[in-house]
Design a protein around this motif. Structure first.
Motif, PDB file in Angstrom:
ATOM      1  N   ASN A  45      -4.417  -3.303  -5.584  1.00  0.00           N
ATOM      2  CA  ASN A  45      -5.091  -4.535  -5.152  1.00  0.00           C
ATOM      3  C   ASN A  45      -4.321  -5.260  -4.051  1.00  0.00           C
ATOM      4  O   ASN A  45      -4.418  -6.478  -3.912  1.00  0.00           O
ATOM      5  CB  ASN A  45      -5.280  -5.474  -6.357  1.00  0.00           C
ATOM      6  CG  ASN A  45      -6.333  -4.957  -7.326  1.00  0.00           C
ATOM      7  OD1 ASN A  45      -7.393  -4.491  -6.909  1.00  0.00           O
ATOM      8  ND2 ASN A  45      -6.034  -5.013  -8.616  1.00  0.00           N
ATOM      9  N   HIS A  46      -3.555  -4.522  -3.280  1.00  0.00           N
ATOM     10  CA  HIS A  46      -2.800  -5.125  -2.191  1.00  0.00           C
ATOM     11  C   HIS A  46      -3.739  -5.645  -1.095  1.00  0.00           C
ATOM     12  O   HIS A  46      -4.874  -5.166  -0.960  1.00  0.00           O
ATOM     13  CB  HIS A  46      -1.840  -4.097  -1.584  1.00  0.00           C
ATOM     14  CG  HIS A  46      -0.781  -3.644  -2.536  1.00  0.00           C
ATOM     15  ND1 HIS A  46      -0.032  -2.502  -2.317  1.00  0.00           N
ATOM     16  CD2 HIS A  46      -0.333  -4.164  -3.708  1.00  0.00           C
ATOM     17  CE1 HIS A  46       0.831  -2.343  -3.305  1.00  0.00           C
ATOM     18  NE2 HIS A  46       0.659  -3.328  -4.166  1.00  0.00           N
ATOM     19  N   PRO A  47      -3.294  -6.618  -0.325  1.00  0.00           N
ATOM     20  CA  PRO A  47      -4.113  -7.113   0.790  1.00  0.00           C
ATOM     21  C   PRO A  47      -4.481  -5.974   1.751  1.00  0.00           C
ATOM     22  O   PRO A  47      -3.723  -5.011   1.903  1.00  0.00           O
ATOM     23  CB  PRO A  47      -3.191  -8.135   1.484  1.00  0.00           C
ATOM     24  CG  PRO A  47      -2.208  -8.522   0.440  1.00  0.00           C
ATOM     25  CD  PRO A  47      -1.994  -7.316  -0.416  1.00  0.00           C
ATOM     26  N   ILE A  48      -5.627  -6.119   2.397  1.00  0.00           N
ATOM     27  CA  ILE A  48      -6.108  -5.111   3.340  1.00  0.00           C
ATOM     28  C   ILE A  48      -6.177  -5.714   4.743  1.00  0.00           C
ATOM     29  O   ILE A  48      -6.840  -6.728   4.969  1.00  0.00           O
ATOM     30  CB  ILE A  48      -7.491  -4.578   2.937  1.00  0.00           C
ATOM     31  CG1 ILE A  48      -7.419  -3.895   1.571  1.00  0.00           C
ATOM     32  CG2 ILE A  48      -8.017  -3.599   3.988  1.00  0.00           C
ATOM     33  CD1 ILE A  48      -8.774  -3.459   1.027  1.00  0.00           C
ATOM     34  N   HIS A  49      -5.492  -5.080   5.686  1.00  0.00           N
ATOM     35  CA  HIS A  49      -5.522  -5.476   7.088  1.00  0.00           C
ATOM     36  C   HIS A  49      -6.162  -4.345   7.898  1.00  0.00           C
ATOM     37  O   HIS A  49      -5.876  -3.167   7.638  1.00  0.00           O
ATOM     38  CB  HIS A  49      -4.113  -5.721   7.619  1.00  0.00           C
ATOM     39  CG  HIS A  49      -3.411  -6.881   6.990  1.00  0.00           C
ATOM     40  ND1 HIS A  49      -2.160  -7.306   7.403  1.00  0.00           N
ATOM     41  CD2 HIS A  49      -3.772  -7.723   5.998  1.00  0.00           C
ATOM     42  CE1 HIS A  49      -1.779  -8.347   6.681  1.00  0.00           C
ATOM     43  NE2 HIS A  49      -2.742  -8.618   5.812  1.00  0.00           N
ATOM     44  N   ILE A  50      -6.999  -4.699   8.848  1.00  0.00           N
ATOM     45  CA  ILE A  50      -7.622  -3.678   9.695  1.00  0.00           C
ATOM     46  C   ILE A  50      -7.282  -3.922  11.161  1.00  0.00           C
ATOM     47  O   ILE A  50      -7.063  -5.057  11.581  1.00  0.00           O
ATOM     48  CB  ILE A  50      -9.155  -3.625   9.509  1.00  0.00           C
ATOM     49  CG1 ILE A  50      -9.826  -4.906  10.027  1.00  0.00           C
ATOM     50  CG2 ILE A  50      -9.527  -3.366   8.059  1.00  0.00           C
ATOM     51  CD1 ILE A  50     -11.342  -4.819  10.048  1.00  0.00           C
ATOM     52  N   ASN A  59      -0.365   3.945   2.516  1.00  0.00           N
ATOM     53  CA  ASN A  59      -1.032   2.641   2.672  1.00  0.00           C
ATOM     54  C   ASN A  59      -1.681   2.495   4.042  1.00  0.00           C
ATOM     55  O   ASN A  59      -1.839   1.399   4.566  1.00  0.00           O
ATOM     56  CB  ASN A  59      -0.033   1.495   2.453  1.00  0.00           C
ATOM     57  CG  ASN A  59       1.122   1.501   3.437  1.00  0.00           C
ATOM     58  OD1 ASN A  59       1.573   2.556   3.865  1.00  0.00           O
ATOM     59  ND2 ASN A  59       1.616   0.323   3.777  1.00  0.00           N
ATOM     60  N   PHE A  60      -2.069   3.623   4.635  1.00  0.00           N
ATOM     61  CA  PHE A  60      -2.686   3.622   5.960  1.00  0.00           C
ATOM     62  C   PHE A  60      -3.823   4.636   5.959  1.00  0.00           C
ATOM     63  O   PHE A  60      -3.606   5.823   5.771  1.00  0.00           O
ATOM     64  CB  PHE A  60      -1.615   3.959   7.006  1.00  0.00           C
ATOM     65  CG  PHE A  60      -2.067   3.949   8.454  1.00  0.00           C
ATOM     66  CD1 PHE A  60      -3.335   3.556   8.842  1.00  0.00           C
ATOM     67  CD2 PHE A  60      -1.178   4.345   9.453  1.00  0.00           C
ATOM     68  CE1 PHE A  60      -3.724   3.552  10.169  1.00  0.00           C
ATOM     69  CE2 PHE A  60      -1.543   4.344  10.790  1.00  0.00           C
ATOM     70  CZ  PHE A  60      -2.831   3.954  11.143  1.00  0.00           C
ATOM     71  N   LYS A  61      -5.069   4.144   6.164  1.00  0.00           N
ATOM     72  CA  LYS A  61      -6.244   5.008   6.240  1.00  0.00           C
ATOM     73  C   LYS A  61      -6.921   4.820   7.598  1.00  0.00           C
ATOM     74  O   LYS A  61      -6.650   3.863   8.326  1.00  0.00           O
ATOM     75  CB  LYS A  61      -7.249   4.657   5.130  1.00  0.00           C
ATOM     76  CG  LYS A  61      -6.678   4.663   3.718  1.00  0.00           C
ATOM     77  CD  LYS A  61      -6.235   6.029   3.261  1.00  0.00           C
ATOM     78  CE  LYS A  61      -5.759   5.997   1.809  1.00  0.00           C
ATOM     79  NZ  LYS A  61      -5.227   7.316   1.372  1.00  0.00           N
ATOM     80  N   LEU A  62      -7.825   5.736   7.914  1.00  0.00           N
ATOM     81  CA  LEU A  62      -8.520   5.695   9.189  1.00  0.00           C
ATOM     82  C   LEU A  62     -10.030   5.751   8.994  1.00  0.00           C
ATOM     83  O   LEU A  62     -10.519   6.391   8.065  1.00  0.00           O
ATOM     84  CB  LEU A  62      -8.094   6.884  10.062  1.00  0.00           C
ATOM     85  CG  LEU A  62      -6.622   6.922  10.489  1.00  0.00           C
ATOM     86  CD1 LEU A  62      -6.313   8.267  11.132  1.00  0.00           C
ATOM     87  CD2 LEU A  62      -6.302   5.779  11.443  1.00  0.00           C
ATOM     88  N   LEU A  63     -10.737   5.061   9.905  1.00  0.00           N
ATOM     89  CA  LEU A  63     -12.184   5.145   9.972  1.00  0.00           C
ATOM     90  C   LEU A  63     -12.569   5.587  11.379  1.00  0.00           C
ATOM     91  O   LEU A  63     -12.295   4.868  12.348  1.00  0.00           O
ATOM     92  CB  LEU A  63     -12.836   3.785   9.683  1.00  0.00           C
ATOM     93  CG  LEU A  63     -13.040   3.376   8.236  1.00  0.00           C
ATOM     94  CD1 LEU A  63     -13.745   2.024   8.175  1.00  0.00           C
ATOM     95  CD2 LEU A  63     -13.864   4.406   7.491  1.00  0.00           C
ATOM     96  N   ASN A  64     -13.182   6.741  11.489  1.00  0.00           N
ATOM     97  CA  ASN A  64     -13.649   7.241  12.781  1.00  0.00           C
ATOM     98  C   ASN A  64     -15.063   6.699  13.010  1.00  0.00           C
ATOM     99  O   ASN A  64     -16.049   7.432  12.966  1.00  0.00           O
ATOM    100  CB  ASN A  64     -13.627   8.774  12.749  1.00  0.00           C
ATOM    101  CG  ASN A  64     -13.953   9.417  14.078  1.00  0.00           C
ATOM    102  OD1 ASN A  64     -14.350  10.579  14.128  1.00  0.00           O
ATOM    103  ND2 ASN A  64     -13.789   8.705  15.170  1.00  0.00           N
ATOM    104  N   TYR A  98      -3.482  -0.751   5.177  1.00  0.00           N
ATOM    105  CA  TYR A  98      -3.955  -0.819   6.559  1.00  0.00           C
ATOM    106  C   TYR A  98      -5.072   0.192   6.808  1.00  0.00           C
ATOM    107  O   TYR A  98      -5.025   1.325   6.321  1.00  0.00           O
ATOM    108  CB  TYR A  98      -2.802  -0.549   7.524  1.00  0.00           C
ATOM    109  CG  TYR A  98      -1.740  -1.621   7.498  1.00  0.00           C
ATOM    110  CD1 TYR A  98      -1.852  -2.761   8.283  1.00  0.00           C
ATOM    111  CD2 TYR A  98      -0.632  -1.498   6.671  1.00  0.00           C
ATOM    112  CE1 TYR A  98      -0.878  -3.757   8.250  1.00  0.00           C
ATOM    113  CE2 TYR A  98       0.349  -2.484   6.631  1.00  0.00           C
ATOM    114  CZ  TYR A  98       0.214  -3.608   7.423  1.00  0.00           C
ATOM    115  OH  TYR A  98       1.174  -4.601   7.371  1.00  0.00           O
ATOM    116  N   ILE A  99      -6.053  -0.244   7.587  1.00  0.00           N
ATOM    117  CA  ILE A  99      -7.151   0.631   7.985  1.00  0.00           C
ATOM    118  C   ILE A  99      -7.319   0.524   9.498  1.00  0.00           C
ATOM    119  O   ILE A  99      -7.506  -0.567  10.038  1.00  0.00           O
ATOM    120  CB  ILE A  99      -8.482   0.246   7.307  1.00  0.00           C
ATOM    121  CG1 ILE A  99      -8.350   0.291   5.781  1.00  0.00           C
ATOM    122  CG2 ILE A  99      -9.604   1.183   7.772  1.00  0.00           C
ATOM    123  CD1 ILE A  99      -9.556  -0.284   5.052  1.00  0.00           C
TER     124      ILE A  99
END
Length: 212
Positions: free
Chosen positions: A38-43, A89-94, A65-66
């Protein structure tokens, strides 16, 4: 600027679904489940080759991170960075940032980063600028109440436009810097463009804009 096509980039992205998240519309409201906490999400919108978020994910391991980037020939480099770093803790959206509200639930995001975006200098292209009112409405929808945008650019005209756009929208401006690398702001992680421009002695502009 013409982007070089990387043969096989699309296929390579599909082979790493735990990093490059597929079917983004079905993930709306489920990002904490994807990260497993449930950590904060930054994009970051327009994450490019991923140097900024790779650095941020290492510096802040308790933040998720996203990176959102529509060009597969660019985001493939971000994928390679994540694989090398081993960050979880780092994902990607194409995907295209224009569809941001299709991927995130209202209030699901804690912060938005906009770094060295295309300035779209011609007046007829104003609505394409990522700090235009139309985009601000979209960011406000996905951000938590009082969420922030952190913005960096080398383009003075875009920076002045953005300050006006933020202010007109009723946002609170904090930590405005007209020369980031000669300021007292700590913890700055540079992007690829930022490194390139700073080596040339170019001034970097930065601000934080908070929704009310």
């Amino acid at each position: 600027m013409r982007l070089r096509n990387k043969p096989g980039a699309t296929e390579e992205l599909l082979q790493h679904p735990t990093i490059v998240i597929q079917n983004a519309e079905t993930r709306k409201g489920k990002w904490h489940e994807i990260f497993g906490n449930n950590h904060p999400i930054h994009i970051e919108v327009g994450t490019g080759k991923g140097q900024f978020l790779t650095g941020m994910s290492e510096l802040h391991p308790t933040i998720n991170y996203i990176g959102v980037e529509k060009y597969d020939s660019v985001i493939i480099s971000a994928l390679e960075r994540i694989q090398e770093s081993g960050r979880q803790n780092f994902k990607l959206l194409n995907e295209d940032v224009n569809n941001l509200t299709s991927y995130f639930l209202t209030g699901e995001i804690d912060r938005v980063y906009i770094n060295f975006t295309d300035p779209w200098p011609k007046n007829r292209h104003e609505k394409r600028r990522l700090t235009h009112e139309g985009f601000l409405k979209m960011y406000e929808e996905v951000l938590k109440k009082n969420g922030e945008i952190h913005f960096k650019t080398d383009n003075q005209a875009l920076f002045e436009y953005s300050l006006h756009s933020f202010s007109k929208y009723g946002m609170i401006l904090n930590n405005v810097s007209l020369d980031l690398h000669n300021s007292d702001i700590e913890g700055n992680i540079m992007t690829e463009y930022e490194e390139k421009f700073s080596r040339k002695g170019m001034r970097i502009y930065r601000c934080e804009a908070q929704f009310r």
